[in-house]
Design a protein around this motif. Structure first.
Motif, PDB file in Angstrom:
ATOM      1  N   VAL A 104       0.659  -1.298   0.078  1.00 56.27           N
ATOM      2  CA  VAL A 104       0.082  -0.129   0.001  1.00 56.27           C
ATOM      3  C   VAL A 104       0.939   1.128   0.007  1.00 56.27           C
ATOM      4  O   VAL A 104       0.538   2.228  -0.723  1.00 56.27           O
TER       5      VAL A 104
ATOM      6  N   ASN B 289       2.609   1.738  -3.279  1.00 57.24           N
ATOM      7  CA  ASN B 289       1.522   2.233  -4.359  1.00 57.24           C
ATOM      8  C   ASN B 289       1.267   3.592  -4.014  1.00 57.24           C
ATOM      9  O   ASN B 289       0.975   4.420  -5.128  1.00 57.24           O
ATOM     10  N   LEU B 290       1.094   4.234  -2.825  1.00 55.88           N
ATOM     11  CA  LEU B 290       0.847   5.507  -2.605  1.00 55.88           C
ATOM     12  C   LEU B 290       1.945   6.601  -2.895  1.00 55.88           C
ATOM     13  O   LEU B 290       1.846   7.563  -3.568  1.00 55.88           O
TER      14      LEU B 290
ATOM     15  N   ASN C 121       2.026   6.550  -7.023  1.00 51.42           N
ATOM     16  CA  ASN C 121       0.971   7.436  -7.669  1.00 51.42           C
ATOM     17  C   ASN C 121       0.696   8.736  -7.247  1.00 51.42           C
ATOM     18  O   ASN C 121       0.238   9.399  -7.950  1.00 51.42           O
ATOM     19  N   PHE C 122       1.267   9.175  -5.817  1.00 49.82           N
ATOM     20  CA  PHE C 122       0.824  10.537  -5.401  1.00 49.82           C
ATOM     21  C   PHE C 122       2.501  11.074  -5.357  1.00 49.82           C
ATOM     22  O   PHE C 122       2.381  12.317  -4.838  1.00 49.82           O
TER      23      PHE C 122
END
Length: 78
Positions: free
Chosen positions: A68, A71-72, A75-76
């Motif tokens: 997680v 991924n954060l 993506n951000f």
């Protein structure tokens, strides 16, 4: 940050794989077909099995959190 999360992901993946393979079969399923169901379970779960269960759960939680987090970050751009 990304490299750290990737290293954590690889380490937890290996640890989780080893800890799952170390678990004793509970009978039935494919393990019984290949002779794994022949053993009799005379005693309950031992301290080692309980500790292995705890290690597997903690490793799985860390594995999930690293996925997680990675991924954060990707993506951000955190």
């Amino acid at each position: 940050m990304i490299l750290t999360l990737q290293i954590i992901l690889v380490i937890t993946s290996l640890l989780m794989g080893f800890s799952v393979l170390l678990h004793k079969g509970k009978g039935g399923g494919l393990s019984a077909v290949f002779g794994g169901g022949m053993q009799s379970n005379l005693s309950g779960s031992t301290v080692a099995e309980k500790n292995l269960d705890r290690l597997t759960i903690v490793t799985a939680v860390l594995w999930f959190l690293s996925i997680v987090g990675l991924n954060l970050v990707l993506n951000f751009n955190l």
